[in-house]
Design an enzyme around this catalytic site. Structure first.
Site, PDB file in Angstrom:
ATOM      1  N   HIS B  82       0.841  -1.198   0.000  1.00 14.76           N
ATOM      2  CA  HIS B  82       0.000   0.000   0.000  1.00 14.76           C
ATOM      3  C   HIS B  82       0.881   1.254   0.000  1.00 14.76           C
ATOM      4  O   HIS B  82       1.883   1.295   0.701  1.00 14.76           O
ATOM      5  CB  HIS B  82      -0.885  -0.030   1.255  1.00 14.76           C
ATOM      6  N   GLY B 163       6.697  20.946  11.369  1.00 13.90           N
ATOM      7  CA  GLY B 163       7.828  20.042  11.584  1.00 13.90           C
ATOM      8  C   GLY B 163       9.043  20.433  10.754  1.00 13.90           C
ATOM      9  O   GLY B 163       9.034  21.455  10.074  1.00 13.90           O
ATOM     10  N   GLY B 172       9.582   8.827   8.892  1.00 13.59           N
ATOM     11  CA  GLY B 172       9.049   9.321   7.618  1.00 13.59           C
ATOM     12  C   GLY B 172       8.303  10.630   7.802  1.00 13.59           C
ATOM     13  O   GLY B 172       8.678  11.469   8.624  1.00 13.59           O
TER      14      GLY B 172
END
Lengths: 298, 298
Positions: B82, B163, B172
């Protein structure tokens, strides 16, 4: 999800605001019981109350309400357009969530016994709580009304299920039931001829050879100048709303008449409409547990 | 009725049962938050969680969950079928009851800011929370996946909303959204030719000139040997389920093909199906307040 029942007591006062509010005070703000709706009709001289809640709490509230009703309403002077047999006229109990019909029958019996003994009122059980088949239909039970019961109660087949064997002159009698939730669903036709609505009603309803759980009649909507098939669907799980709707469309074609719309009156159980979506969308293997709101409330 | 939001976080672990359960422990049994469902796919190596609850409680649970996800999942060794861009991959917030989309956008921003600062993860806001139109579509945001982000993040148009401006090698990136509830609705055809399903999908979906809020593709149901139009309805209030359904029936006629059934996958908001009953039964002036269960839960 918690055990929940609905109860729709009807009492025979729709004009005296002060009395109505005093009666409603016995229902309002009680823990475990929610008052969903109440409305009074001056022509009918009658009020209809809808409440839901935990079975034992609802029972308690109904007994308190009955006490106030018998204190304030005097049937010997009551007048009104709606058929009635007592100050507290009808008290149906309806299973909503995690409650069986059998439990509602037990509740109807328990409440009936209490009202009979505590307030000295003849009690008749009807619908699923009926003790004989001729007592299932409310219209048959109530036939003769308050005034007629002074004779009717003497007939063996109309002996009360609870309470005294003679009418309480002030309070009358009361009919108590356990029944399925009822869906009030009307279908509007593009004709001003009410006879057509009436003919369709006669084919779709149980009495006329139609669907088992449909009661129907033709009604004229004067303001819009159109005729309507007005229905009570008394068991939407066995006679689905879409089935009655499609049957009316089918019968209307005989007269070259179309359906222009429909209306749902008052409250309906979610499943009665979800079942229709399932039918028309041809949904396979649907479960009510897929309804987000149902899962949240569990 | 209380304020309720739904949140469907997806995280990139679908094989290691021990890790999955440790992550789920941060979600289970928290006051004010209900875990409705979670499932893990070993091929996808991914888990999908559905929870609902009070907005502030859901926020808190998501932050706790993120902490555990970043502790246990290492994207530098992750494989799975996915598309994914991070250990915590997507976090959509959905308004359910008494909450506006604007409030969900605020929540997405607050959670994004916290995850960015606390865990040092680049955060991308998408759907209704997107800060630019090219960031609305998740597929576009996630394009290139984890591996591609080491370059993609340097492009000015793909600077993160919160961030650091470089990929966290272990965790990630993450995509956080506010969006409408999604209805997964599939329509089965009486043909084994998947090309027909695919052609119909292309006409009904937004990309192909069809309905604004429909995503669709043709799928073969091997076991039943029939083709299916598989859809995501991303705004059922504006593009109703019945409209997509009727459009598929209409397009299928071109191929002499009929609809044999449909299926609803997972949870659906009650109103998405009630709207269909309203359409097919031609109900005039219906209000959701007429749904008994809705009134009870208020």
């Amino acid at each position: 999800m918690a055990k929940i029942i609905e109860c729709i007591p009807n009492f025979s006062e729709g004009r005296d605001r002060e009395k109505i509010e005093k009666i409603m005070d016995t229902v309002r703000g009680k823990e475990g019981v929610k008052l969903l709706d109440y409305s009074s009709d001056t022509d009918h001289n009658r009020s209809v109350v809808t409440l839901v809640g935990e079975p034992s709490k609802v029972e308690e509230v109904i007994i308190n309400m009955a006490e106030k009703v018998y204190e304030l309403i005097d049937m010997s002077t009551h007048e009104g357009g709606h058929p009635r047999m007592g100050a507290l006229d009808v008290v149906p109990f309806v299973p909503i969530s995690e409650v069986t019909m059998e439990e509602c029958v037990e509740i109807a019996n328990r409440v009936g016994k209490t009202i009979g003994e505590k307030f000295n009122i003849p009690v008749y059980l009807y619908e699923k709580a009926a003790t004989a088949s001729h007592r299932e239909n409310l219209a048959k039970v109530r036939k003769g009304q308050y005034e007629g019961f002074f004779e009717k109660i003497k007939e063996e087949m109309w002996a009360p299920d609870y309470g005294p064997k003679e009418v309480n002159v002030k309070g009358g009698c009361v009919a108590i039931a356990a029944r399925q939730p009822l869906v009030a669903f009307n279908v509007n036709l593009d004709t001003s001829n009410v006879e057509i609505a009436d003919k369709i009603a006669k084919t779709v309803r149980h009495l006329g050879g139609g669907l088992r759980f449909v009661k129907a009649m033709g009604v004229m909507l004067e303001e819009r100048n159109i005729a309507q098939v007005s229905m009570n669907l008394v068991n939407y799980e066995k006679t689905a709303v879409y089935r009655a709707f499609e049957m009316i469309k089918m019968e209307a074609r005989r007269y070259g008449v179309s359906v222009v719309g429909s209306e749902v009156i008052g409250l309906v159980p979610m499943k009665s409409l979800i079942d229709c979506a399932e039918y028309y969308l041809q949904i396979e293997n649907f479960s009510m547990d897929q309804i987000l709101e149902k899962r949240i409330s569990e």
